[in-house]
Design an enzyme around this catalytic site. Structure first.
Site, PDB file in Angstrom:
ATOM      1  N   HIS A  53      54.171  39.765  46.552  1.00  0.00           N
ATOM      2  CA  HIS A  53      52.743  40.027  46.409  1.00  0.00           C
ATOM      3  C   HIS A  53      52.565  41.326  45.635  1.00  0.00           C
ATOM      4  O   HIS A  53      53.398  42.234  45.709  1.00  0.00           O
ATOM      5  CB  HIS A  53      52.085  40.171  47.777  1.00  0.00           C
ATOM      6  CG  HIS A  53      52.016  38.898  48.544  1.00  0.00           C
ATOM      7  ND1 HIS A  53      51.062  38.678  49.513  1.00  0.00           N
ATOM      8  CD2 HIS A  53      52.768  37.776  48.517  1.00  0.00           C
ATOM      9  CE1 HIS A  53      51.224  37.471  50.035  1.00  0.00           C
ATOM     10  NE2 HIS A  53      52.264  36.911  49.446  1.00  0.00           N
TER      11      HIS A  53
ATOM     12  N   GLU B 252      50.682  43.880  46.114  1.00  0.00           N
ATOM     13  CA  GLU B 252      50.650  45.089  46.937  1.00  0.00           C
ATOM     14  C   GLU B 252      52.054  45.562  47.295  1.00  0.00           C
ATOM     15  O   GLU B 252      52.361  46.756  47.205  1.00  0.00           O
ATOM     16  CB  GLU B 252      49.865  44.843  48.238  1.00  0.00           C
ATOM     17  CG  GLU B 252      48.434  44.415  48.028  1.00  0.00           C
ATOM     18  CD  GLU B 252      48.220  42.903  48.028  1.00  0.00           C
ATOM     19  OE1 GLU B 252      47.181  42.465  48.543  1.00  0.00           O
ATOM     20  OE2 GLU B 252      49.089  42.172  47.515  1.00  0.00           O
TER      21      GLU B 252
ATOM     22  N   CYS C 109      46.553  40.374  52.451  1.00  0.00           N
ATOM     23  CA  CYS C 109      46.944  39.461  53.532  1.00  0.00           C
ATOM     24  C   CYS C 109      47.590  40.271  54.660  1.00  0.00           C
ATOM     25  O   CYS C 109      47.830  41.472  54.527  1.00  0.00           O
ATOM     26  CB  CYS C 109      47.916  38.409  53.005  1.00  0.00           C
ATOM     27  SG  CYS C 109      49.559  39.063  52.614  1.00  0.00           S
TER      28      CYS C 109
ATOM     29  N   CYS D 158      50.824  42.102  53.682  1.00  0.00           N
ATOM     30  CA  CYS D 158      50.578  43.287  52.861  1.00  0.00           C
ATOM     31  C   CYS D 158      49.945  44.409  53.680  1.00  0.00           C
ATOM     32  O   CYS D 158      50.261  45.584  53.475  1.00  0.00           O
ATOM     33  CB  CYS D 158      49.716  42.928  51.666  1.00  0.00           C
ATOM     34  SG  CYS D 158      50.599  41.851  50.499  1.00  0.00           S
TER      35      CYS D 158
END
Length: 163
Positions: A58, A60, A88, A91
């Site tokens: 991801h 992040e 999410c 993260c």
């Protein structure tokens, strides 16, 4: 001071949106993040889940790793994470563990589809980001046998506790 912070937030969010457009160009879900400290961008990244075939890739997480390398420490105190959509739960965990001081996100979870439509590449007819069309099963948010444990857990509440 607050007006200056708002202007700075808009500037950095625009950079994040430009990075998200790059993700879309290579077939990734257009989510991007950047980490800033003292008005200096330490790291920026977009999702690489499809290209790397890595469920943890991801934006992040990638940005957090790059910023930690840049600073030479995993403690990202006095930093701000700008991300195009609400993080999410994975993260959020990384954000809390990295001690990121502040998070600014552009779209809440349900608004992310509208963001995709706004920044998708020209000529692309899809109304869903790449990857979203490929999910198996009904669109209930459930992805595995234990996912019901996480249903109803407000991601923003965990984020609010971290700051």
């Amino acid at each position: 001071m607050a007006g200056n912070e708002c202007a700075q937030d808009l500037t950095f969010m625009r950079i994040a949106l430009e990075e998200a457009a790059k993700a879309s160009d290579v077939g990734e879900v257009p989510i991007a993040a950047l980490i800033v400290q003292d008005s200096r961008v330490l790291a920026q990244a977009h999702n690489y889940r499809e290209l790397w075939q890595d469920p943890t890739a991801h934006a992040e997480v990638i940005a957090i790793r790059a910023a930690a390398t840049s600073l030479g420490t995993w403690r990202l105190t006095d930093t701000t994470l700008y991300v195009t959509v609400e993080p999410c739960s994975m993260c959020i965990g990384a954000i809390i563990l990295a001690r990121v001081s502040r998070v600014v996100f552009g779209a809440k979870g349900s608004e992310s589809r509208r963001l995709w439509i706004a920044i998708r590449p020209a000529g692309r007819a899809e109304t869903e980001p790449p990857g979203r069309r490929d999910r198996r099963g009904p669109r209930t948010g459930k992805s595995g046998p234990h996912s019901e444990v996480f249903q109803g857990t407000p991601r923003s509440a965990a984020l609010a506790r971290s700051v």
